[in-house]
Design a protein around this motif. Structure first.
Motif, PDB file in Angstrom:
ATOM      1  N   PHE A   1     -12.824  -5.504  -4.513  1.00  0.00           N
ATOM      2  CA  PHE A   1     -11.807  -4.480  -4.748  1.00  0.00           C
ATOM      3  C   PHE A   1     -10.570  -4.670  -3.869  1.00  0.00           C
ATOM      4  CE2 PHE A   1     -15.860  -2.164  -5.727  1.00  0.00           C
ATOM      5  CZ  PHE A   1     -15.657  -2.074  -7.095  1.00  0.00           C
ATOM      6  N   ILE A   2     -10.512  -5.760  -3.126  1.00  0.00           N
ATOM      7  CA  ILE A   2      -9.393  -5.980  -2.203  1.00  0.00           C
ATOM      8  C   ILE A   2      -8.057  -6.064  -2.944  1.00  0.00           C
ATOM      9  CG2 ILE A   2      -8.333  -7.653  -0.640  1.00  0.00           C
ATOM     10  CD1 ILE A   2     -10.434  -6.023   0.696  1.00  0.00           C
ATOM     11  N   ILE A   3      -7.996  -6.825  -4.020  1.00  0.00           N
ATOM     12  CA  ILE A   3      -6.734  -7.016  -4.744  1.00  0.00           C
ATOM     13  C   ILE A   3      -6.207  -5.690  -5.314  1.00  0.00           C
ATOM     14  CG2 ILE A   3      -5.595  -8.188  -6.658  1.00  0.00           C
ATOM     15  CD1 ILE A   3      -6.276  -9.964  -4.266  1.00  0.00           C
ATOM     16  N   PRO A   4      -7.032  -4.900  -6.032  1.00  0.00           N
ATOM     17  CA  PRO A   4      -6.528  -3.604  -6.524  1.00  0.00           C
ATOM     18  C   PRO A   4      -6.071  -2.693  -5.386  1.00  0.00           C
ATOM     19  CG  PRO A   4      -8.558  -4.183  -7.636  1.00  0.00           C
ATOM     20  CD  PRO A   4      -8.391  -5.166  -6.526  1.00  0.00           C
ATOM     21  N   GLN A   5      -6.806  -2.711  -4.273  1.00  0.00           N
ATOM     22  CA  GLN A   5      -6.419  -1.861  -3.140  1.00  0.00           C
ATOM     23  C   GLN A   5      -5.119  -2.337  -2.503  1.00  0.00           C
ATOM     24  OE1 GLN A   5      -9.570  -1.213  -0.322  1.00  0.00           O
ATOM     25  NE2 GLN A   5     -10.981  -0.393  -1.852  1.00  0.00           N
ATOM     26  N   LEU A   6      -4.920  -3.643  -2.466  1.00  0.00           N
ATOM     27  CA  LEU A   6      -3.658  -4.179  -1.955  1.00  0.00           C
ATOM     28  C   LEU A   6      -2.483  -3.758  -2.839  1.00  0.00           C
ATOM     29  CD1 LEU A   6      -4.573  -7.798  -0.788  1.00  0.00           C
ATOM     30  CD2 LEU A   6      -3.630  -5.963   0.639  1.00  0.00           C
ATOM     31  N   ILE A   7      -2.718  -3.707  -4.143  1.00  0.00           N
ATOM     32  CA  ILE A   7      -1.670  -3.267  -5.074  1.00  0.00           C
ATOM     33  C   ILE A   7      -1.320  -1.800  -4.809  1.00  0.00           C
ATOM     34  CG2 ILE A   7      -1.144  -2.800  -7.498  1.00  0.00           C
ATOM     35  CD1 ILE A   7      -2.862  -5.248  -8.199  1.00  0.00           C
ATOM     36  N   ILE A   8      -2.350  -0.969  -4.582  1.00  0.00           N
ATOM     37  CA  ILE A   8      -2.118   0.444  -4.267  1.00  0.00           C
ATOM     38  C   ILE A   8      -1.351   0.573  -2.955  1.00  0.00           C
ATOM     39  CG2 ILE A   8      -3.234   2.632  -3.678  1.00  0.00           C
ATOM     40  CD1 ILE A   8      -5.528   1.800  -5.564  1.00  0.00           C
ATOM     41  N   LEU A   9      -1.731  -0.226  -1.962  1.00  0.00           N
ATOM     42  CA  LEU A   9      -1.038  -0.199  -0.669  1.00  0.00           C
ATOM     43  C   LEU A   9       0.418  -0.604  -0.827  1.00  0.00           C
ATOM     44  CD1 LEU A   9      -0.998   0.033   2.410  1.00  0.00           C
ATOM     45  CD2 LEU A   9      -1.837  -2.327   2.528  1.00  0.00           C
ATOM     46  N   ALA A  10       0.662  -1.667  -1.579  1.00  0.00           N
ATOM     47  CA  ALA A  10       2.038  -2.130  -1.791  1.00  0.00           C
ATOM     48  C   ALA A  10       2.862  -1.080  -2.522  1.00  0.00           C
ATOM     49  CB  ALA A  10       2.028  -3.436  -2.584  1.00  0.00           C
ATOM     50  N   ALA A  11       2.261  -0.438  -3.516  1.00  0.00           N
ATOM     51  CA  ALA A  11       2.962   0.625  -4.241  1.00  0.00           C
ATOM     52  C   ALA A  11       3.287   1.787  -3.314  1.00  0.00           C
ATOM     53  CB  ALA A  11       2.107   1.102  -5.417  1.00  0.00           C
ATOM     54  N   GLY A  12       2.341   2.125  -2.436  1.00  0.00           N
ATOM     55  CA  GLY A  12       2.578   3.207  -1.478  1.00  0.00           C
ATOM     56  C   GLY A  12       3.728   2.900  -0.536  1.00  0.00           C
ATOM     57  N   ILE A  13       3.789   1.655  -0.063  1.00  0.00           N
ATOM     58  CA  ILE A  13       4.866   1.251   0.847  1.00  0.00           C
ATOM     59  C   ILE A  13       6.223   1.355   0.155  1.00  0.00           C
ATOM     60  CG2 ILE A  13       5.844  -0.707   2.101  1.00  0.00           C
ATOM     61  CD1 ILE A  13       2.963  -1.630   2.668  1.00  0.00           C
ATOM     62  N   VAL A  14       6.301   0.873  -1.085  1.00  0.00           N
ATOM     63  CA  VAL A  14       7.564   0.907  -1.828  1.00  0.00           C
ATOM     64  C   VAL A  14       7.987   2.344  -2.095  1.00  0.00           C
ATOM     65  CG1 VAL A  14       8.667   0.347  -4.024  1.00  0.00           C
ATOM     66  CG2 VAL A  14       7.227  -1.358  -2.882  1.00  0.00           C
ATOM     67  N   ILE A  15       7.053   3.167  -2.562  1.00  0.00           N
ATOM     68  CA  ILE A  15       7.365   4.568  -2.869  1.00  0.00           C
ATOM     69  C   ILE A  15       7.809   5.305  -1.607  1.00  0.00           C
ATOM     70  CG2 ILE A  15       6.357   6.784  -3.589  1.00  0.00           C
ATOM     71  CD1 ILE A  15       4.617   5.165  -5.548  1.00  0.00           C
ATOM     72  N   TYR A  16       7.109   5.076  -0.500  1.00  0.00           N
ATOM     73  CA  TYR A  16       7.457   5.742   0.757  1.00  0.00           C
ATOM     74  C   TYR A  16       8.845   5.326   1.221  1.00  0.00           C
ATOM     75  CZ  TYR A  16       7.040   7.359   5.601  1.00  0.00           C
ATOM     76  OH  TYR A  16       7.258   7.975   6.801  1.00  0.00           O
ATOM     77  N   ALA A  17       9.130   4.029   1.188  1.00  0.00           N
ATOM     78  CA  ALA A  17      10.421   3.530   1.668  1.00  0.00           C
ATOM     79  C   ALA A  17      11.574   4.039   0.805  1.00  0.00           C
ATOM     80  CB  ALA A  17      10.411   2.003   1.689  1.00  0.00           C
ATOM     81  N   VAL A  18      11.413   3.980  -0.513  1.00  0.00           N
ATOM     82  CA  VAL A  18      12.477   4.430  -1.414  1.00  0.00           C
ATOM     83  C   VAL A  18      12.693   5.931  -1.282  1.00  0.00           C
ATOM     84  CG1 VAL A  18      13.133   4.713  -3.839  1.00  0.00           C
ATOM     85  CG2 VAL A  18      12.142   2.550  -3.064  1.00  0.00           C
ATOM     86  N   SER A  19      11.606   6.692  -1.248  1.00  0.00           N
ATOM     87  CA  SER A  19      11.734   8.144  -1.147  1.00  0.00           C
ATOM     88  C   SER A  19      12.337   8.558   0.190  1.00  0.00           C
ATOM     89  CB  SER A  19      10.370   8.821  -1.322  1.00  0.00           C
ATOM     90  OG  SER A  19       9.526   8.559  -0.210  1.00  0.00           O
ATOM     91  N   TRP A  20      12.048   7.777   1.245  1.00  0.00           N
ATOM     92  CA  TRP A  20      12.610   8.088   2.568  1.00  0.00           C
ATOM     93  C   TRP A  20      14.134   7.979   2.534  1.00  0.00           C
ATOM     94  CZ3 TRP A  20      10.427  10.364   6.578  1.00  0.00           C
ATOM     95  CH2 TRP A  20      11.075  10.328   7.807  1.00  0.00           C
ATOM     96  N   CYS A  21      14.643   6.932   1.910  1.00  0.00           N
ATOM     97  CA  CYS A  21      16.096   6.745   1.808  1.00  0.00           C
ATOM     98  C   CYS A  21      16.724   7.852   0.961  1.00  0.00           C
ATOM     99  CB  CYS A  21      16.409   5.377   1.197  1.00  0.00           C
ATOM    100  SG  CYS A  21      15.907   3.970   2.211  1.00  0.00           S
ATOM    101  N   LEU A  22      16.102   8.163  -0.166  1.00  0.00           N
ATOM    102  CA  LEU A  22      16.640   9.201  -1.057  1.00  0.00           C
ATOM    103  C   LEU A  22      16.600  10.569  -0.386  1.00  0.00           C
ATOM    104  CD1 LEU A  22      15.026   8.110  -4.460  1.00  0.00           C
ATOM    105  CD2 LEU A  22      17.387   7.753  -3.697  1.00  0.00           C
ATOM    106  N   THR A  23      15.505  10.847   0.326  1.00  0.00           N
ATOM    107  CA  THR A  23      15.373  12.137   1.003  1.00  0.00           C
ATOM    108  C   THR A  23      16.405  12.282   2.105  1.00  0.00           C
ATOM    109  OG1 THR A  23      12.989  12.146   0.536  1.00  0.00           O
ATOM    110  CG2 THR A  23      13.776  13.648   2.229  1.00  0.00           C
TER     111      THR A  23
END
Length: 228
Positions: A193-215
């Protein structure tokens, strides 16, 4: 401008809820060692730290004092956002240390929800992003009244927590459906399950970074319009 921001950040660290920040960080770290306890609860203490900073500044008239200084309003917001970002970073550091200690000490599986996996870190970033968008993205409409906006953000935090945990709860309940299979993907430490979890982690990083700038941009615009 950078110098002003760093000086304001130093003020936040020294005067803005410094002692309580230590207490909330200890609570956040300690939650990871309670047997079968929801992993998303610990980082919630850091949102309390952020809220208490606004509440303390309200009672001490910190914002009025700060804007009277020879600094721009955007520097005030930037310093506060840097402080809030540090608090959330501490939550991830606590989780990472908790992960290492729990693994080394052979802690039993967490039957109350998700384990400390890569997927957990990704989901926690998404939950923080939603919290920031609701609280930090609206509090500067009137920074002297943070309470109601924090309540809305806290409710959203726990709704997101429940949504993230639902598949895991189905998995631990041994449900024979696709939701339970998704829950296994979230919480299992099996290498498959490492690959799917890495995808979730990467998505979380992108969402957090983008939302931080917008906020931040949203908050800066609001504070520029705010009439003290």
């Amino acid at each position: 401008m950078k110098s002003n921001t760093l000086k304001l950040l130093k003020k936040e660290l020294c005067l803005g809820n410094a002692s309580q920040s230590v207490i909330w960080t200890i609570c956040c770290f300690g939650m990871y060692f309670i047997p079968s306890y929801p992993m998303y609860v610990g980082p919630f203490y850091m949102t309390l730290c952020i809220m208490m900073t606004f509440a303390l500044n309200q009672s001490s008239h910190d914002i009025l004092y700060t804007v009277l200084l020879p600094v721009k309003k955007i520097d005030v917001v930037k310093a506060r956002f840097m402080y809030c970002g540090m608090m959330e970073l501490f939550a991830f550091i606590c989780a990472l240390l908790g992960w290492c200690i729990r693994t080394a000490a052979g802690f039993p599986a967490n039957t109350a929800g998700i384990e400390l996996t890569l997927a957990y870190f990704g989901f926690q970033m998404i939950i923080f992003a939603i919290f920031n968008l609701i609280f930090l993205g609206n509090v500067y409409k009137d920074p002297l009244k943070p309470g109601l906006r924090y309540i809305a953000a806290a409710v959203a935090y726990f709704i997101c927590y429940a949504a993230c945990e639902l598949p895991v709860w189905a998995y631990y309940a041994k449900a024979e459906n696709s939701l339970a299979k998704v829950g296994e993907l979230y919480t299992s430490r099996d290498t498959q399950f490492i690959i799917p979890q890495l995808i979730i982690l990467a998505a979380g990083i992108v969402i957090y970074a983008v939302s931080w700038c917008l906020t931040f941009r949203r908050a800066a615009r609001q504070f520029e319009k705010y009439d003290l």
